[in-house]
Design a protein around this motif. Sequence first.
Motif, PDB file in Angstrom:
ATOM      1  N   ALA A   1       0.829  -1.203   0.000  1.00  0.00           N
ATOM      2  CA  ALA A   1       0.000   0.000   0.000  1.00  0.00           C
ATOM      3  C   ALA A   1       0.861   1.249   0.000  1.00  0.00           C
ATOM      4  CB  ALA A   1      -0.936   0.010   1.206  1.00  0.00           C
ATOM      5  N   ILE A   2       0.296   2.339  -0.495  1.00  0.00           N
ATOM      6  CA  ILE A   2       0.916   3.653  -0.391  1.00  0.00           C
ATOM      7  C   ILE A   2      -0.136   4.643   0.091  1.00  0.00           C
ATOM      8  CG2 ILE A   2       2.700   3.212  -2.111  1.00  0.00           C
ATOM      9  CD1 ILE A   2       1.093   4.679  -4.158  1.00  0.00           C
ATOM     10  N   TRP A   3       0.314   5.658   0.835  1.00  0.00           N
ATOM     11  CA  TRP A   3      -0.596   6.667   1.374  1.00  0.00           C
ATOM     12  C   TRP A   3       0.198   7.951   1.608  1.00  0.00           C
ATOM     13  CZ3 TRP A   3       0.934   2.238   3.974  1.00  0.00           C
ATOM     14  CH2 TRP A   3       1.704   2.401   5.128  1.00  0.00           C
ATOM     15  N   PRO A   4      -0.460   9.081   1.881  1.00  0.00           N
ATOM     16  CA  PRO A   4       0.267  10.346   2.023  1.00  0.00           C
ATOM     17  C   PRO A   4       1.000  10.443   3.361  1.00  0.00           C
ATOM     18  CG  PRO A   4      -2.095  10.695   1.618  1.00  0.00           C
ATOM     19  CD  PRO A   4      -1.903   9.267   1.974  1.00  0.00           C
ATOM     20  N   LYS A   5       2.043  11.237   3.372  1.00  0.00           N
ATOM     21  CA  LYS A   5       2.721  11.529   4.634  1.00  0.00           C
ATOM     22  C   LYS A   5       1.749  12.232   5.576  1.00  0.00           C
ATOM     23  CE  LYS A   5       7.363  11.962   2.654  1.00  0.00           C
ATOM     24  NZ  LYS A   5       8.489  12.879   2.371  1.00  0.00           N
ATOM     25  N   GLY A   6       1.783  11.859   6.825  1.00  0.00           N
ATOM     26  CA  GLY A   6       0.923  12.470   7.820  1.00  0.00           C
ATOM     27  C   GLY A   6      -0.430  11.809   7.979  1.00  0.00           C
ATOM     28  N   ALA A   7      -0.788  10.918   7.070  1.00  0.00           N
ATOM     29  CA  ALA A   7      -2.074  10.212   7.153  1.00  0.00           C
ATOM     30  C   ALA A   7      -1.880   8.872   7.859  1.00  0.00           C
ATOM     31  CB  ALA A   7      -2.642   9.984   5.756  1.00  0.00           C
ATOM     32  N   PRO A   8      -2.934   8.347   8.498  1.00  0.00           N
ATOM     33  CA  PRO A   8      -2.829   7.011   9.087  1.00  0.00           C
ATOM     34  C   PRO A   8      -2.546   5.965   8.006  1.00  0.00           C
ATOM     35  CG  PRO A   8      -4.769   8.166   9.911  1.00  0.00           C
ATOM     36  CD  PRO A   8      -4.241   8.981   8.762  1.00  0.00           C
ATOM     37  N   PRO A   9      -1.900   4.869   8.359  1.00  0.00           N
ATOM     38  CA  PRO A   9      -1.652   3.803   7.375  1.00  0.00           C
ATOM     39  C   PRO A   9      -2.955   3.214   6.846  1.00  0.00           C
ATOM     40  CG  PRO A   9      -0.320   3.482   9.345  1.00  0.00           C
ATOM     41  CD  PRO A   9      -1.311   4.555   9.669  1.00  0.00           C
ATOM     42  N   VAL A  10      -2.900   2.679   5.651  1.00  0.00           N
ATOM     43  CA  VAL A  10      -4.026   1.936   5.104  1.00  0.00           C
ATOM     44  C   VAL A  10      -4.259   0.713   5.985  1.00  0.00           C
ATOM     45  CG1 VAL A  10      -4.843   0.635   3.087  1.00  0.00           C
ATOM     46  CG2 VAL A  10      -3.516   2.741   2.772  1.00  0.00           C
ATOM     47  N   PRO A  11      -5.510   0.355   6.288  1.00  0.00           N
ATOM     48  CA  PRO A  11      -5.776  -0.790   7.164  1.00  0.00           C
ATOM     49  C   PRO A  11      -5.053  -2.059   6.716  1.00  0.00           C
ATOM     50  CG  PRO A  11      -7.790   0.428   6.824  1.00  0.00           C
ATOM     51  CD  PRO A  11      -6.755   1.067   5.929  1.00  0.00           C
ATOM     52  N   GLY A  12      -4.455  -2.725   7.700  1.00  0.00           N
ATOM     53  CA  GLY A  12      -3.708  -3.946   7.425  1.00  0.00           C
ATOM     54  C   GLY A  12      -2.237  -3.716   7.198  1.00  0.00           C
ATOM     55  N   PHE A  13      -1.816  -2.441   7.074  1.00  0.00           N
ATOM     56  CA  PHE A  13      -0.419  -2.118   6.803  1.00  0.00           C
ATOM     57  C   PHE A  13       0.175  -1.277   7.938  1.00  0.00           C
ATOM     58  CE2 PHE A  13      -2.524  -2.759   2.746  1.00  0.00           C
ATOM     59  CZ  PHE A  13      -1.677  -3.651   2.110  1.00  0.00           C
ATOM     60  N   ASP A  14      -0.413  -1.363   9.126  1.00  0.00           N
ATOM     61  CA  ASP A  14      -0.078  -0.472  10.227  1.00  0.00           C
ATOM     62  C   ASP A  14       1.399  -0.492  10.618  1.00  0.00           C
ATOM     63  OD1 ASP A  14      -2.797  -1.715  10.301  1.00  0.00           O
ATOM     64  OD2 ASP A  14      -3.178  -0.080  11.704  1.00  0.00           O
ATOM     65  N   LYS A  15       2.020  -1.648  10.631  1.00  0.00           N
ATOM     66  CA  LYS A  15       3.402  -1.754  11.103  1.00  0.00           C
ATOM     67  C   LYS A  15       4.373  -2.068   9.973  1.00  0.00           C
ATOM     68  CE  LYS A  15       1.798  -3.427  15.615  1.00  0.00           C
ATOM     69  NZ  LYS A  15       1.833  -4.539  16.600  1.00  0.00           N
ATOM     70  N   LEU A  16       3.981  -1.740   8.741  1.00  0.00           N
ATOM     71  CA  LEU A  16       4.765  -2.166   7.580  1.00  0.00           C
ATOM     72  C   LEU A  16       5.402  -0.995   6.829  1.00  0.00           C
ATOM     73  CD1 LEU A  16       2.236  -4.787   6.217  1.00  0.00           C
ATOM     74  CD2 LEU A  16       4.276  -5.227   7.571  1.00  0.00           C
ATOM     75  N   ARG A  17       5.378   0.194   7.408  1.00  0.00           N
ATOM     76  CA  ARG A  17       5.898   1.371   6.710  1.00  0.00           C
ATOM     77  C   ARG A  17       7.377   1.185   6.395  1.00  0.00           C
ATOM     78  NH1 ARG A  17       5.665   7.738   8.602  1.00  0.00           N
ATOM     79  NH2 ARG A  17       7.409   8.445   7.333  1.00  0.00           N
ATOM     80  N   LEU A  18       7.743   1.476   5.143  1.00  0.00           N
ATOM     81  CA  LEU A  18       9.142   1.440   4.716  1.00  0.00           C
ATOM     82  C   LEU A  18       9.748   2.825   4.851  1.00  0.00           C
ATOM     83  CD1 LEU A  18       9.054  -0.689   1.447  1.00  0.00           C
ATOM     84  CD2 LEU A  18      10.406  -1.211   3.469  1.00  0.00           C
ATOM     85  N   HIS A  19      11.014   2.885   5.222  1.00  0.00           N
ATOM     86  CA  HIS A  19      11.749   4.145   5.207  1.00  0.00           C
ATOM     87  C   HIS A  19      12.560   4.211   3.921  1.00  0.00           C
ATOM     88  CE1 HIS A  19      10.583   5.141   9.286  1.00  0.00           C
ATOM     89  NE2 HIS A  19      10.820   3.878   9.606  1.00  0.00           N
ATOM     90  N   ALA A  20      12.952   5.397   3.545  1.00  0.00           N
ATOM     91  CA  ALA A  20      13.596   5.606   2.246  1.00  0.00           C
ATOM     92  C   ALA A  20      14.836   4.749   2.074  1.00  0.00           C
ATOM     93  CB  ALA A  20      13.930   7.080   2.061  1.00  0.00           C
TER      94      ALA A  20
END
Length: 352
Positions: free
Chosen positions: A330-349
């Motif tokens: 999933a992708i979403w905007p900076k500052g927005a909550p993660p898309v459901p199901g991807f809460d702990k999966l954020r990648l850093h650059a």
Amino acid sequence: MTPLAQLIAQRIRATGPITLADYMEICLLHPRHGYYATRDPFGAKGDFTTAPEIHQMFGELCGLALAQAWMDQGSPAPFTLAEIGPGRGTLMADMLRAIRKVPGMAGAAQVALIEASPHLRQIQRDRLETVTHLDSVGQLPDKPLFLMANEFFDALPIRQYQRAEDGWAERMVGLSDNGLRLGLGPVVQLPREGQPGDVVEECPAAPAIVEAIARRIAVQGGAAIFIDYGGWNGYGDTFQALRNHAPEDPLAHPGEADLTAHVDFAPLAAAAIRAGAIASRPIHQGEWLLSLGAAQRADRLAAAGDTGAMGALRRLTHPDEMGHLFKAMAIWPKGAPPVPGFDKLRLHADHA
């Protein structure tokens, strides 16, 4: 030879071997003989079955995930609800049915389908009441964008390179006495490590498509979910053909078999981050659907008399079925909550 194989052979005789990317594009999208231009490939009567065709719960859960993301971002209106490669329109129809239960969302949605096949466009029009067809993601309007892509990137043309002693050589489609064959072109330099015989795949079109989507989401808001089979590095020969629900030689029946390759999610995530959005690492499709309540939904449907619900749940989520082969990102905007199901999966650059 199929009619399209004859045309490809004529081109090779005239100008020389062609890349796998050229071969795939001709086979899938030739206006007269191309696979998607001439048939409905989905379901039992086609060559393969996608998750939306297995059961309605898949599309419903995808729709509800986007609905939660929409509400988390303040319920923007109007917004674009889009799908790339929408097949028969089954996924969008199921998403819309779920979205209609969310107050205000369906009325704010402007549905857009990005579809290259005139044949499939007509099927989609017949299935969906109001829809706008676009040729590319570049035509998406400048407004919040909530987008699905299920088994889209796997059908984009790829290029393959095989490691030789002195570098990487591109795998090309040429001719033999018996028809089409694979061979190697001149050695080129790639920024890849490898041993002789190793194969790597690249999909030139995919990162540009994701970057265009992510740029809109980063600026206008929204979210995108990509679901496909694949991995994270692009190594290995995954080029394949499916005809009548069975694998076959990808060069055997040009225009009459579906051609795909596994998706490399790493450059997709990098493209999204480059465009200013947040990208998740991929998660197994089964794990993602279960986190959204797939088991509970199947239980309710089964209790209501849906005899296929539990079997569909297994097929969509079990590791031995589609559960591990397919990944979701999933992708979403900076500052927005993660898309459901991807809460702990954020990648850093630095990880993309």
